[in-house]
Write an enzyme that holds these catalytic residues in place. Structure first.
Site, mmCIF file in Angstrom:
data_model
loop_
_atom_site.group_PDB
_atom_site.id
_atom_site.type_symbol
_atom_site.label_atom_id
_atom_site.label_comp_id
_atom_site.label_asym_id
_atom_site.label_seq_id
_atom_site.Cartn_x
_atom_site.Cartn_y
_atom_site.Cartn_z
ATOM 1 N N GLU A 112 -23.725 29.091 14.039
ATOM 2 C CA GLU A 112 -23.343 27.770 14.535
ATOM 3 C C GLU A 112 -22.891 27.826 15.991
ATOM 4 O O GLU A 112 -23.090 26.862 16.745
ATOM 5 C CB GLU A 112 -22.252 27.164 13.643
ATOM 6 C CG GLU A 112 -22.666 26.954 12.189
ATOM 7 C CD GLU A 112 -23.935 26.130 12.025
ATOM 8 O OE1 GLU A 112 -24.231 25.283 12.885
ATOM 9 O OE2 GLU A 112 -24.655 26.354 11.013
ATOM 10 N N GLU A 116 -32.907 25.827 16.629
ATOM 11 C CA GLU A 116 -32.750 26.941 15.694
ATOM 12 C C GLU A 116 -33.000 28.288 16.366
ATOM 13 O O GLU A 116 -32.435 29.300 15.958
ATOM 14 C CB GLU A 116 -33.674 26.761 14.486
ATOM 15 C CG GLU A 116 -33.310 25.593 13.577
ATOM 16 C CD GLU A 116 -31.919 25.692 12.985
ATOM 17 O OE1 GLU A 116 -31.368 26.809 12.901
ATOM 18 O OE2 GLU A 116 -31.374 24.641 12.614
#
Length: 505
Positions: free
Chosen positions: A270, A299
């Site tokens: 994250e 991503e």
């Protein structure tokens, strides 16, 4: 806030378009903040009102984006002389406008309200290990998303249309080719690892690691990586996620007192998302030039930091003493042991977010295949648990005993996010390609990681990815950053070398 170039000698229609879009972006950011609050701090009883609030904001965002002023400005700009940056802004807003304009506002609001309701139902179903609790609202969401896709393009595969919400410039055929190649080339490597007889250490297997200690460690690691606490925060949620803008990008993680590695890798993952968001140009906030280049690139940033940094051997040289200081039950915290433990191929792991770099992609394949069949109507919702378990047995040699660790483990379907999952594998492939390009420019980064010197890598990512926002389409951004188009070659070469060494195969 327009860029300097946009503000100089911009056509009137462009100025109007930008002003209108900035309102769209602000409403979207406000929705994101309310959604973050729903998953992190909102009291349990707040869900009914929150669903209405998010539905209203979704409708308002749609109304602003499809306003006549936007349509008229775009029409005026069809043949206008624009700078490269202005042309990119117009391209991105036009793409969003066309999709939004095809969908009735009432449907947008209904999907938002239903997703908010579904989140609460998913939380309950997972906690009670009861898929039947979630199934009815999942059926409703699938039907709503089919209707949404049909409005956009009734003549195309609805799943391909939904996929474009998350990755508009890498087509679904390309994504499917990447997933097929990963399945074909990773399965033999995973089999070789299973046959190797090599057992990696499990230094966390017999200990208990309190959540407070894990959170303190996560904060220390975020400090080492350079997380900007002035513009971010760390909280706990049932499913780790990141939310925000270049001014405020918040991350969440989750803790399991039996498995601190899961929380640590989730936190680093994250961080990668937040680092990207915080690196977007602030002067372009409220315009496509200040927004990310969609989920495959997003991503790639999280997977790069999680895997190429956080699972690397020099990283564990850096943080081994941190773990030793925080965890009393950790008897063996030497860097080599921790590195091997962090890269153990989990032949018994059912949970995607806890998966190793290899089997992770089999988790993605399962989800990709199931949600394609759900959207096409070839799979009934009631049959999802059995099909899920069958596919896990086929691809991973495991069969979930509960739905909580099976088809209810991910949050995405409760958001109506069908088409999201392939971007995880596309991002992993791109992460390896970007990391290789960074090392081509900067030299071997092992010593930088070992000593906690992340500035060179961070600045390279800022220069080649973050500062561009959505100026370039995905393929052009990759080409500019790495000198070639998207390819799985670097990822497959990286994992073959790394895991070949770890498992003598």
């Amino acid at each position: 806030m327009a860029t300097t170039e946009d503000a100089d000698a911009a056509p009137d229609a462009y100025t109007t378009l930008l002003e209108q879009y900035q309102r769209v972006a602000n409403v979207e950011a406000a929705s994101g903040l309310l959604s973050w609050d729903q998953q992190v701090t909102m009291p349990e009883g707040g869900a009914p009102a929150r669903g209405q609030q998010l539905s209203t904001l979704s409708g308002l965002q749609h109304e602003l984006l499809t306003d006549d002023a936007v349509a008229e400005a775009l029409e005026e700009l069809d043949d206008a002389e624009l700078t490269d940056e202005q042309a990119a802004v117009v391209r991105e807003i036009r793409r969003q406008y066309r999709r939004a304009d095809a969908v009735p506002q009432a449907l947008v609001e209904e999907i938002s309200a239903k997703s908010s309701e579904a989140l609460e139902m998913w939380e309950q179903a997972k906690a009670e290990d009861d898929f039947e609790t979630f199934a009815p609202i999942l059926e409703e969401l699938i039907e709503l998303k089919r209707e949404y896709a049909e409005h956009i393009d009734p003549d195309r595969d609805p799943y391909a249309v939904l996929f474009e919400d998350y990755e508009p410039y890498v087509d679904l055929d390309t994504a499917e080719r990447v997933l097929t190649r990963l399945r074909e080339e990773l399965v033999p490597l995973i089999d070789d690892i299973g046959d190797s007889g090599v057992e990696q250490p499990r230094p966390f297997a017999d200990g208990t690691f309190p959540e407070d200690d894990q959170e303190a460690l996560s904060r220390d690691i975020l400090d080492r990586l350079g997380y900007d606490w002035e513009h971010g925060r760390l909280d706990v949620s049932s499913h780790p996620f990141t939310s925000g803008t270049q001014y405020d990008s918040r991350i969440t993680t989750r803790f399991d007192e039996d498995d601190p590695l899961g929380a640590l890798t989730a936190t680093i993952h994250e961080f990668g998302h937040a680092f990207y968001s915080l690196g977007l140009p602030r002067e372009a906030y409220g315009t496509p030039l200040g927004e990310d280049r969609d989920l495959s690139v997003h991503e790639s940033q999280s997977r790069l930091w999680e895997n190429h940094v956080g699972r690397s051997e020099p990283f564990w040289d850096l943080v081994a003493d941190d773990l030793d200081a925080h965890f009393e039950d950790l008897d063996d915290a030497d860097p080599e042991t921790l590195y091997r433990a962090a890269n153990r191929v989990y032949d018994d792991n059912l949970i995607r977010v806890e998966a190793d770099e290899l089997t992770y992609h089999m988790h993605i394949v399962v989800r990709f295949e199931i949600e394609r069949e759900l959207i096409s109507g070839d799979l009934d919702v009631a049959d999802v648990p059995e099909v899920w378990n069958d596919k896990y047995e086929q691809y991973l040699g495991l069969r979930p005993e509960t739905d909580a660790e099976g088809c209810l483990q991910d949050i995405h379907w409760s958001h109506g996010s069908f088409g999201y999952f392939p971007t995880y594998s596309l991002g992993s492939v791109l992460a390896a390609q970007l990391f290789a390009a960074a090392e081509d420019d900067l030299g071997d980064l092992d010593e930088d990681i070992r000593t906690g010197e992340f500035d060179a890598l961070a600045e390279w990512l800022r220069e080649h990815v973050h500062r561009h926002g959505a100026r370039y389409e995905t393929d052009e951004l990759i080409e500019r950053a790495t000198g070639e188009g998207l390819t799985a070659d670097y990822f497959l070469e990286y994992v073959a070398g790394k895991y070949g060494d770890l498992y003598n195969c």
